[in-house]
Design an enzyme around this catalytic site. Structure first.
Site, PDB file in Angstrom:
ATOM      1  CE1 TYR A  13      40.784  35.600  58.983  1.00 22.47           C
ATOM      2  CE2 TYR A  13      39.214  34.347  57.668  1.00 22.47           C
ATOM      3  CZ  TYR A  13      40.221  35.289  57.759  1.00 22.47           C
ATOM      4  OH  TYR A  13      40.653  35.941  56.630  1.00 22.47           O
TER       5      TYR A  13
ATOM      6  NE  ARG B 212      41.964  40.688  51.102  1.00 21.93           N
ATOM      7  CZ  ARG B 212      40.931  41.085  51.821  1.00 21.93           C
ATOM      8  NH1 ARG B 212      39.810  40.375  51.846  1.00 21.93           N
ATOM      9  NH2 ARG B 212      40.990  42.180  52.546  1.00 21.93           N
TER      10      ARG B 212
ATOM     11  CD  GLU C 259      51.514  43.663  44.844  1.00 23.34           C
ATOM     12  OE1 GLU C 259      51.657  43.148  45.956  1.00 23.34           O
ATOM     13  OE2 GLU C 259      50.574  43.355  44.074  1.00 23.34           O
TER      14      GLU C 259
ATOM     15  CG  ASP D 174      57.957  65.094  95.245  1.00 22.36           C
ATOM     16  OD1 ASP D 174      57.590  66.267  95.366  1.00 22.36           O
ATOM     17  OD2 ASP D 174      57.372  64.262  94.516  1.00 22.36           O
TER      18      ASP D 174
ATOM     19  N   GLY E  29      50.892  40.398  50.729  1.00 23.52           N
ATOM     20  CA  GLY E  29      52.045  41.205  51.088  1.00 23.52           C
ATOM     21  C   GLY E  29      52.786  40.734  52.325  1.00 23.52           C
TER      22      GLY E  29
END
Ligand code: GDG
Length: 727
Positions: A89, A275, A382, A500, A30
């Site tokens: 990874y 997957r 899809e 202040d 995608g």
């Protein structure tokens, strides 16, 4: 002209070695297809890993790939070695972040080496981006592999516009907090100007973690952190609707459909595509199908389940284990129920090319998609788009992000095998006119909120928040303005200085709230100058201010304007204040104090304050809105007003305000020079009262009517010292 730089772990073009050299292909999935149309526009650049480890390439090959990617695909590769891929990874990304964010804490590994690799690879991406990025660019970073990158980029290019989008779920605080590196990751993400998620639930979880872990507050999904404003929002990712609905016109899709029709002999075809991933719930889905065939024998030999599993991350042990489990479950079903002419499950463990996938989508009566957790799940979208006849039933897990938008689908709890089995039956029996009615509505949404809409929407919001950031930046008190201010101060014969106290002269939580000697000294010099009138304006009690400032000739406003003391005179009370209402309000405050551990009540002569700085932030925020609701209905009859300050809420008489108290000095002008400094919205009254030519300064970055802002009380103290040093 500003560029758009897309940064993701994999870029839209992936490179593979082939017999003739290298093959450059469009990446699957995608993200790649989704951003392609944006990437094709002029001025966009994609940075990511090409798909081949750097140590598997000679220097010449790497240069050749880099050249082709740059010239033909407007892409810049980041080179990652086999070791980077192993530790970063397959390590930190897929053994730590992925399982934890998908609520699999037992699969999550906490390993300092893989964390080091994660930082190292984010740094590599950073270096690459810095070779091509300019301050004016838009940089859009994607997904869980690059969560440290936004901060690295913001530190180096503070004016660039940085967006981040997470494609997977953001887990609830209770799960996220398990990470030893939770603060670093949140700080990394908050480097972006806009942080996007698929659903509001994920955005909410993120905001809650930011509040509880970093203590950064948010309002209307804008986080104030590090003197910046960061927008958090939901952007449900769509699909390329035209591509999927138009696929039926392709001759190769047509041929494939004919083939499927010919081969599938049963009346009904159920499809499952994922997957290979434990988050997708494949084993439970197979068990549910087994249960379905057991419970509803009339369907045997009438239904086929086509199970497509695309291989993925097979280097990670859990994925190999999962593959074995799926193989076994498929053979159980086929063994238990199969007959000579009928195989209940057709199992394909390989990716299918696009034309095959869309042909199967359009020929299936049902899509069974039951992930245990899924950021979005594009397959469900899809499938619907590819069924141009608007038929077909989607059985969808309630824990997929897409369930939020596909409300007409038949939703299931992915752990409830009996319910899934029953829903399969229900779906197979759903009359066509109902399928059509349901799908028509979903089609409309899918067509409108497609992938192009998604990308545009994100970029528009990024532009909008960048404009807010810009306007804030313009207001930062620059050295030039400071010099001009000092010059005006020097020239002026009569000067009014309204300061202040908490949050402006001293930081919140600076105990015991007393000024340091150098600031006291500067204030004294400032106040002793005959041309100056210095007023300290505070919400604090008069006794405290008396003690702290007794030897400095300043005027004082205490209790947000209830008490006023002209310099060298006694305290006066504002006559409007009548405290009889306290009897009614105090019990409500007490109730909330008791229900919110760590919170406290401050009872003043003419006001009541509920402080929740010490309370658990999430609980305090819930209690705060309940308390406000309770109070608002009461105070409207009592001429009281409700003030919300920094981690406190105060009830006091409507007539009393800092602005009102300050009027007496402002009106006593004309003044040649006016300076007002404040940090929360109780100070806005004062800013609003003053002219554009006066110097109004807000402490902290926020929307304000002040002309300028300074970042911290420390900077205010320095300014006071500089003014005091003037002859
Ligand atoms: C992550 C999040 C989120 C899959 N198998 C084949 C194939 N695909 C394509 C599909 C789809 C994409 O891959 C899969 O997208 P999903 O959304 O279903 O899931 P993830 O890969 O886990 O993606 C997810 C997504 O990011 C986007 O933000 O929705 O939640 O986990 O486009 O078509 N394509 C082909 N053959 C296959 O066998 N051609």
């Amino acid at each position: 002209m500003p560029k758009t730089i897309l940064v993701s772990n994999r870029m839209s073009t992936s490179v593979a070695r082939s017999e003739e050299g290298f093959e450059f292909k469009q990446s699957m999935g995608g993200l790649a297809t989704g951003l392609q149309s944006m990437h094709e526009k002029e001025g966009s650049l994609w940075i990511g890993w090409s798909g081949i480890a750097s140590d598997e390439l000679t220097a010449d090959e790497a240069a050749e790939i880099s050249r082709t990617l740059q010239n033909t695909y407007k892409s810049v590769p980041v080179s990652l070695s086999t070791e980077d891929l192993d530790l970063f990874y397959y390590g930190f990304c897929n053994r730590t972040i992925w399982p934890l964010f998908h609520y699999f804490p037992t699969f999550t590994e906490y390993d300092t080496d893989t964390w080091a690799a994660y930082k190292h690879v984010n740094q590599k991406f950073f270096d690459r981006v810095m070779e091509v990025a300019e301050e004016t660019d838009y940089i859009w970073v994607h997904d869980y592999q690059l969560m440290l990158l936004p901060k690295m980029l913001k530190d180096a290019l503070p004016h660039s516009r940085i967006g981040f989008f997470l494609h997977i779920p953001f887990p609830s605080y209770e799960v996220f907090r398990l990470l030893p590196w939770r603060s670093e990751l949140l700080r990394g993400l908050l480097g972006a100007d806009l942080v996007g998620f698929h659903t509001y639930d994920y955005a909410r979880h993120f905001l809650s973690s930011v509040r509880r872990i970093l203590g950064a507050e948010h309002h209307m999904a804008q986080v104030r952190y590090d003197n910046r404003m960061i927008k958090v929002d939901a952007f449900p990712m769509g699909i390329d609707y035209e591509k999927y609905s138009g696929a039926l016109d392709l001759p190769e899709v047509q041929r494939e459909r004919d083939r499927v029709k010919e081969e599938v002999s049963t009346d009904k075809l159920i499809l499952s595509v994922d997957r290979l991933d434990y988050s997708k719930g494949i084993p439970l889905r197979l068990k549910a199908f087994h249960r379905f065939l057991e419970e509803y024998p009339e369907y045997r030999e009438h239904v086929t389940l086509m199970l497509i599993v695309a291989p993925s991350r097979t280097e990670v042990p859990q994925y190999r284990e999962l593959k074995r489990e799926i193989d076994e479950l498929v053979s159980n079903i086929n063994g238990d129920f199969g007959t000579i002419g009928w195989n209940p499950v057709w199992y394909y463990y390989r990716p299918s090319p696009f034309h095959q996938l869309t042909a199967i989508y359009s020929e299936s009566d049902m899509l069974l998609v039951t992930p245990l957790r899924d950021g979005m799940n594009l397959i469900s979208k899809e499938y619907l788009a590819a069924r141009r006849d608007k038929l077909g039933v989607v059985v969808l897990s309630e824990t997929a992000g897409s369930a939020r938008e596909l409300g007409e689908a038949l939703t299931v709890n992915p752990n409830d095998i009996d319910h899934i089995a029953h829903t399969i039956k229900e779906g197979l029996e759903l009359p066509e006119h109902i399928q059509h009615e349901k799908n028509e509505r979903m089609h409309m949404r899918l067509r409108r909120y497609d992938i192009h809409y998604w990308a545009r929407d994100f970029m528009h919001k990024l532009e909008a928040i960048a404009e807010v950031q810009n306007s804030l930046r313009v207001k930062r008190l620059s050295d030039k303005t400071r010099t001009a201010m000092i010059e005006r101060y020097r020239q002026a014969e009569s000067r009014l200085i309204l300061l202040d106290y908490d949050g402006s002269l001293i930081a919140y939580g600076e105990t015991p709230g007393v000024l340091d000697d150098a600031t006291r000294e500067a204030l004294r010099r400032l106040a002793e100058d005959e041309r100056n009138h210095v007023v300290i304006i505070s919400g604090r009690q008069k006794d405290f201010l008396d003690r702290t400032l007794s030897d400095i000739p300043v005027s004082i406003v205490a209790g947000h304007g209830i008490w006023v003391k002209e310099k060298n005179s006694d305290w006066e009370i504002m006559e409007q204040a009548t405290p009889d209402w306290k009897e009614e309000i105090l019990p409500i405050f007490e109730l909330y104090r008791d229900r919110t551990p760590g919170s406290a009540i401050e009872e003043n002569d003419y006001s009541l304050v509920w402080h929740y700085r010490g309370a658990e932030p999430e609980l305090a925020s819930v209690r705060l809105s309940e308390l406000k609701d309770a109070l608002l209905s009461m105070i409207s009859n009592l001429d009281l007003s409700l003030l919300e300050g920094n981690k406190m809420i105060e009830i006091k008489n409507t007539d009393v305000s800092k602005g009102r108290a300050a009027t007496r000095w402002v009106d006593a002008g004309p003044w040649d020079f006016v300076l007002a400094v404040g940090d929360d919205w109780t100070d806005e009254d004062i800013f609003n009262m003053l002219d554009d030519r006066d110097f109004t300064i807000k402490v902290g970055v926020d929307i304000s009517s002040a002309n300028y802002f300074l970042e911290s009380p420390d900077q205010v103290r320095q300014l006071v010292k500089r003014l005091a040093d003037q002859p």
